[in-house]
Design a protein around this motif. Structure first.
Motif, PDB file in Angstrom:
ATOM      1  N   ARG A  25     -10.638   5.107   9.563  1.00 57.99           N
ATOM      2  CA  ARG A  25     -10.308   4.187  10.060  1.00 57.99           C
ATOM      3  C   ARG A  25     -10.226   5.059  11.393  1.00 57.99           C
ATOM      4  O   ARG A  25     -11.523   4.215  12.332  1.00 57.99           O
ATOM      5  N   VAL A  26      -9.681   5.995  11.278  1.00 60.86           N
ATOM      6  CA  VAL A  26      -9.679   6.766  13.177  1.00 60.86           C
ATOM      7  C   VAL A  26     -10.992   6.888  12.732  1.00 60.86           C
ATOM      8  O   VAL A  26     -12.035   7.055  14.031  1.00 60.86           O
ATOM      9  N   THR A  27     -11.620   7.585  11.516  1.00 60.83           N
ATOM     10  CA  THR A  27     -12.970   7.892  11.854  1.00 60.83           C
ATOM     11  C   THR A  27     -14.436   7.837  12.375  1.00 60.83           C
ATOM     12  O   THR A  27     -15.007   8.042  13.335  1.00 60.83           O
ATOM     13  N   GLY A  80       0.464  17.936   3.706  1.00 57.24           N
ATOM     14  CA  GLY A  80       1.456  18.088   4.110  1.00 57.24           C
ATOM     15  C   GLY A  80       2.799  16.931   3.331  1.00 57.24           C
ATOM     16  O   GLY A  80       3.593  17.060   3.664  1.00 57.24           O
ATOM     17  N   TYR A  81       1.845  15.544   3.390  1.00 57.50           N
ATOM     18  CA  TYR A  81       2.565  14.891   2.671  1.00 57.50           C
ATOM     19  C   TYR A  81       3.664  15.035   1.458  1.00 57.50           C
ATOM     20  O   TYR A  81       4.763  14.737   1.104  1.00 57.50           O
ATOM     21  N   ALA A 122      -2.264   4.658   2.605  1.00 51.66           N
ATOM     22  CA  ALA A 122      -2.254   4.478   3.873  1.00 51.66           C
ATOM     23  C   ALA A 122      -2.806   5.430   4.345  1.00 51.66           C
ATOM     24  O   ALA A 122      -3.828   5.230   5.473  1.00 51.66           O
ATOM     25  N   ILE A 123      -2.873   6.438   4.117  1.00 49.24           N
ATOM     26  CA  ILE A 123      -3.318   8.169   4.704  1.00 49.24           C
ATOM     27  C   ILE A 123      -4.646   8.267   4.807  1.00 49.24           C
ATOM     28  O   ILE A 123      -5.981   7.611   5.800  1.00 49.24           O
ATOM     29  N   ARG A 124      -5.181   7.764   3.493  1.00 42.51           N
ATOM     30  CA  ARG A 124      -6.831   8.215   3.250  1.00 42.51           C
ATOM     31  C   ARG A 124      -7.128   6.516   3.696  1.00 42.51           C
ATOM     32  O   ARG A 124      -8.375   6.618   4.472  1.00 42.51           O
ATOM     33  N   MET A 170       0.698  -0.607  -0.260  1.00 44.26           N
ATOM     34  CA  MET A 170       0.048  -0.009  -0.215  1.00 44.26           C
ATOM     35  C   MET A 170       0.841   1.232   0.529  1.00 44.26           C
ATOM     36  O   MET A 170       2.308   1.248   0.830  1.00 44.26           O
ATOM     37  N   ASP A 171       0.948   1.985  -0.903  1.00 43.57           N
ATOM     38  CA  ASP A 171       1.537   3.095  -0.688  1.00 43.57           C
ATOM     39  C   ASP A 171       0.861   4.561   0.284  1.00 43.57           C
ATOM     40  O   ASP A 171      -0.024   4.318   0.339  1.00 43.57           O
ATOM     41  N   THR A 172       1.791   4.988   0.005  1.00 44.08           N
ATOM     42  CA  THR A 172       1.768   6.219   1.811  1.00 44.08           C
ATOM     43  C   THR A 172       0.087   7.436   1.210  1.00 44.08           C
ATOM     44  O   THR A 172      -0.573   7.272   2.485  1.00 44.08           O
TER      45      THR A 172
END
Length: 138
Positions: free
Chosen positions: A13-15, A121-122, A6-8, A1-3
């Motif tokens: 998941r946190v949301t 930011g990424y 992974a951010i998305r 999985m690219d960065t």
């Protein structure tokens, strides 16, 4: 999985976990139940039960780009979040428990709406490092 993925994926998941925690806390407050040690133990038991029954994330296909299986696999963390917050405020009234749920939901939605900021930011870090971030790969 690219960065970027992974951010998305991580922010979704946190949301989802914060929204589940918010729904649990708001439901508890609407039911007229305040925070207490038995309530915290109940949420810990619910988290343990959901952990024991968590499904295999590969059984579910992504829906609109969202990895539903991974969210369901980590769903047990929702009651754990509520228990962790309520253990700090064991004397909370039902209204305060509702307010705690509202703040958890607000944090979840803030996390969701900050996704573009995380991706920016990424991109900026990738550009400075000379990597192949989204901005550099076009």
């Amino acid at each position: 999985m690219d960065t970027e993925a992974a951010i998305r994926h991580g922010t979704m998941r946190v949301t989802a976990l914060l929204l589940v925690a918010a729904a649990l806390a708001i439901g508890l407050g609407v039911g007229g139940v305040g925070a207490s040690l038995p309530v915290v133990v109940g949420f810990l038991a619910l988290a343990g039960g959901l952990y024991a029954l968590r499904p295999d994330p590969d059984r579910f296909d992504p829906v609109a780009g969202i990895h539903v299986g991974d969210i369901l696999h980590s769903l047990w963390l929702g009651p754990l979040i509520v228990a962790a917050v309520l253990v700090v405020r064991l004397s909370a009234t039902p209204g305060e428990v509702q307010a705690i749920g509202g703040l958890l939901g607000l944090a979840g939605m803030a996390n969701y709406f900050l996704r573009p900021v995380y991706l920016l930011g990424y991109d900026l870090v990738s550009a400075v490092r000379g990597g192949t971030g989204r901005a550099n790969s076009r």
